[in-house]
Enzyme design. Structure first.
Site, mmCIF file in Angstrom:
data_model
loop_
_atom_site.group_PDB
_atom_site.id
_atom_site.type_symbol
_atom_site.label_atom_id
_atom_site.label_comp_id
_atom_site.label_asym_id
_atom_site.label_seq_id
_atom_site.Cartn_x
_atom_site.Cartn_y
_atom_site.Cartn_z
ATOM 1 N N ASP A 270 35.236 -4.896 24.459
ATOM 2 C CA ASP A 270 34.147 -4.829 25.426
ATOM 3 C C ASP A 270 34.505 -5.799 26.560
ATOM 4 O O ASP A 270 35.487 -6.541 26.476
ATOM 5 C CB ASP A 270 32.786 -5.143 24.782
ATOM 6 C CG ASP A 270 31.646 -4.581 25.636
ATOM 7 O OD1 ASP A 270 31.888 -4.208 26.800
ATOM 8 O OD2 ASP A 270 30.507 -4.512 25.153
HETATM 9 C C1 BGC Z 1 28.891 -3.470 27.956
HETATM 10 C C2 BGC Z 1 29.569 -2.171 27.656
HETATM 11 C C3 BGC Z 1 30.116 -1.564 28.911
HETATM 12 C C4 BGC Z 1 31.070 -2.558 29.538
HETATM 13 C C5 BGC Z 1 31.762 -2.039 30.788
HETATM 14 C C6 BGC Z 1 29.754 -4.398 28.797
HETATM 15 O O1 BGC Z 1 29.026 -5.465 29.282
HETATM 16 O O2 BGC Z 1 28.543 -4.097 26.741
HETATM 17 O O3 BGC Z 1 28.683 -1.307 27.004
HETATM 18 O O4 BGC Z 1 30.728 -0.348 28.638
HETATM 19 O O5 BGC Z 1 30.344 -3.709 29.878
HETATM 20 O O6 BGC Z 1 30.927 -2.000 31.860
#
Ligand code: BGC
Length: 744
Positions: A270
């Site tokens: 993530d």
């Molecule tokens: C979130 C994800 C997301 C990623 C990219 C993160 O903060 O937890 O769900 O896909 O950012 O934007």
């Protein structure tokens, strides 16, 4: 022994002689030409959304992926990747396209309320079409984190509390994005692996403790379902689980994902989740975070700058083998080949078709089907030509009705309830009074209430569109109170005081505790954040053009203190049948006994509304469950039920199949969803619905035979013989149980 050896050799020869998949051959070829630096560059994803020389140099050096670039910008960087990097490997452009690209569909929690897999798949297919035109070939969706805590802001992004429903919804979404051709349209990324929705106290990013058996029974199956549906990628979660952050969790990422499930798609971190391990306190610095992440077979680093800064040095020091890197790069290249990027790296930016009539009508249908009618004293649907007051903070908020995570929406294209009712007025169907004083759900203003009641007096009925602004749900937007924000409850009380009929429509990113508000009004539609076409959808529902068919994908608690609350709870050793409530305890009598059952003094053990609940404009009568046999042995049995529409409007019934395993070596939930259907039943007619149940549907993780410790590793997945209850019911709290047995 000789035989075994023969078998082994034959198997080896068989595998070795299999013609190699052409994609794997291309990967072999490319990989053999790549330097270590180029391999590592492929394993990185950087955030774009702007033009920069640093990004250009990273792309020239072979960067694998970017997130947050769209349209022209993707082609700009892609041209550098294809024409100026040494091997010309195209980049993969990713984005959080969570519930629509331009055309916005209901938030996933709302989509789950449709119980309509075909529609959810269709919405994803149309979303893929729009995204591809903007150069997006990888979306970070679906989120299948089970959550039973509406304080958690990300409850909006998932499919609710139930493992079966979330598994079906997640798989439908993957099928919609990826399509069925050999070239995948939009790669799905199922997230967040795993347990993220269990964050303690509903506070985002917080720690989680999940025993292995619960992990396997409740939290892992939706991931497996999405991967079985073909999801080309999966994302780690932010949380630590049983003390180990997911990005470094070998048990999850290696033992389960790679070995047990044999998954060779891309595991991406993530956003900065490896970096976050330093704050988690399970490593000292980014170098150590890199080592832990690569050892947990995390293929791609999203904005951690860990692999780019430390992987080479770890390989040179012999702490990481280059073969580990090869496995990751192979997975990444495989995804690129599956997307056809090597043949078609660019997007056609000219004349993109957004908001096609097909997309808008699917968005409207999804918004219609996602609204759940919770209460109706007969006021809905509205009839004749009423004078309507449209008011409330969400009545005309083109921004907020779209909900969380929709970067690419255009607010001006959103049709609000007020706009839809204006249209009805133009068509002569209603007379409209508007109160446009409030825009923010959190606003408080006494003068507004005075104006509201003055206008309400001139109307036959008040349509109050309330709920939450979009910024109150989604990532990092957790709430400790789940009331209607601002002075919305005060407004409803004031309306009640003047005695006008009020229809409350709640547009929110989560279940809210609206028990007291419900008493102030005549009808309640719980509509979630419904996207571009929510206005016309709600107008259709309120005017009776369509009958509500949404069902709750998550339990609605009466109060925050009941959380976590979910339908498939265990019975406990002391379930309650007749709780003595707080106000029934006499004051001043010391010897009064309230017994010793499991419940809350204020509310008993009941929620405000149970999972699966939802009314419509007709009434349905469910007949008894009829079984083709009362014993399952080798073959399946069929459970059927006749449902009669006893009202005067055609409507959709959503029969739900539940079972209860009466005795298990591990205690079993009091109900488990095993199937559902949507059936249109004309007024006065009946339809028989049938479900097939076989032994596999009864399997669960339980103690292996002869083991009685219950420690991790003592479990096995199968069905235990014994008696079961079965319901075909309108929701998780109603219905008459039939009984069958599993014999082995
Ligand atoms: C979130 C994800 C997301 C990623 C990219 C993160 O903060 O937890 O769900 O896909 O950012 O934007």
């Amino acid at each position: 022994m000789k035989n075994q050896l023969f078998l082994f050799v034959s198997l080896f020869v068989l595998v070795a002689c299999q013609p190699k998949d052409p994609i794997e051959k291309q990967i072999d070829d490319l990989l053999s030409q790549m330097t270590l630096e180029e391999k590592i560059a492929q394993m990185n994803q950087l955030s774009g959304g702007y033009y920069s020389e640093d990004l250009e140099s990273a792309v020239r050096a072979g960067l694998g992926s970017m997130l947050n670039s769209v349209g022209e910008e993707t082609n700009y960087y892609q041209r550098i990747a294809v024409e100026e990097s040494r091997l010309g490997i195209p980049m993969l452009f990713a984005r959080d396209v969570i519930h629509g690209y331009r055309t916005i569909y209901p938030i996933p929690l709302g989509q789950a309320a449709t119980f309509d897999l075909a529609l959810v798949e269709e919405a994803a297919r149309l979303t893929a079409q729009e995204s591809m035109q903007a150069g997006i070939r990888w979306t970070f969706s679906p989120m299948v984190d089970i959550s039973r805590d509406p304080r958690w802001g990300r409850v909006a992004e998932g499919y609710g509390e139930d493992t079966y429903l979330a598994s079906m919804m997640g798989a439908a979404t993957v099928r919609g994005y990826q399509g069925f051709d050999s070239i995948v349209q939009l790669a799905a990324c199922v997230k967040h692996f795993v347990g993220y929705g269990v964050s303690e106290g509903g506070r985002d990013y917080n720690t989680t403790w999940i025993p292995e058996i619960q992990l396997r029974e409740t939290y892992l199956p939706p991931f497996k379902a999405a991967l079985d549906a073909g999801s080309l990628s999966i994302m780690c979660s932010f949380n630590d689980i049983n003390g180990v952050p997911s990005s470094a969790n070998k048990h999850l990422n290696v033992n389960i994902l790679r070995h047990e499930w044999q998954y060779n798609g891309v595991l991406v971190s993530d956003y900065a989740s490896s970096q976050n391990m330093i704050a988690h306190g399970n490593c000292h610095d980014l170098r150590e975070a890199t080592l832990l992440s690569i050892n947990a077979q995390m293929d791609m680093d999203m904005e951690n700058h860990a692999y780019s800064n430390h992987l080479k040095e770890l390989i040179e020091e012999g702490l990481v083998k280059e073969q580990q890197v090869d496995v990751c790069v192979r997975n990444i290249l495989r995804m690129k080949y599956r997307l056809g990027l090597f043949d078609n790296p660019y997007c056609a930016v000219e004349n993109p078709v957004y908001y096609s009539s097909e997309s808008l009508s699917a968005a409207q249908r999804a918004a219609e089907e996602s609204a759940v009618l919770l209460k109706n004293n007969g006021i809905l649907p509205l009839s004749s030509t009423p004078t309507i007051l449209v008011c409330g903070p969400l009545a005309h908020s083109q921004h907020d009705q779209n909900g969380t995570w929709c970067f690419d929406k255009v607010d001006s294209a959103t049709v609000t309830p007020l706009m839809a009712f204006r249209e009805l007025e133009r068509a002569g169907k209603i007379r409209l009074i508007e109160q446009m004083g409030k825009h923010w759900s959190r606003e408080v203003s006494q003068s507004n209430i005075t104006q509201l009641t003055r206008l309400a007096r001139q109307a036959d009925v008040v349509l109050f569109f309330g709920g939450e602004e979009s910024i109150l749900s989604g990532e990092a937007r957790c709430r400790a109170h789940l009331n209607l924000p601002g002075d919305q409850s005060a407004q409803l009380r004031a309306l009640k005081a003047i005695g006008k009929p009020v229809v409350l429509t709640v547009m929110a990113g989560r279940p809210l505790c609206i028990g007291e508000d419900i008493n102030m009004v005549d009808a309640v539609l719980y509509a979630f954040h419904g996207g571009t076409m929510q206005g016309p959808a709600l107008a259709n529902l309120i005017m009776g053009v369509v009958s509500p068919s949404g069902r709750l994908p998550i339990t609605f608690p009466q109060a925050v203190g009941q959380i976590p609350m979910y339908y498939n709870k265990k019975n406990s050793g002391r379930p309650t049948s007749n709780p003595v409530l707080y106000d029934d305890i006499p004051v001043g009598i010391e010897q009064f006994s309230i017994g010793a059952d499991s419940y809350w003094l204020e509310y008993g053990d009941k929620p405000l509304y149970p999972f699966g609940y939802g009314l419509t404009y007709t009434t349905f009568e469910y007949g008894p469950v009829v079984l083709s046999d009362t014993i399952i042995d080798k073959s399946a049995i069929i459970a059927s039920c006749e449902i009669t529409n006893t009202g005067t409007m055609d409507a959709v019934a959503v029969p739900q199949l539940y079972i209860r395993d009466l005795v298990g070596s591990i205690t079993r939930p009091i109900r488990e969803l095993k199937g559902f259907q949507r059936v249109t039943i004309p007024a006065g007619e009946s339809r028989t619905v049938s479900f097939e149940i076989e032994e596999a549907d009864l399997a669960y993780w339980h103690l292996a035979q002869g083991v009685d410790l219950g420690a991790d590793g003592d479990y096995t997945f199968s069905a235990e013989p014994g008696d079961f209850h079965i319901w075909i019911a309108p929701n998780s709290a109603e219905g008459q149980a039939a009984r069958f047995a599993l014999k082995k």
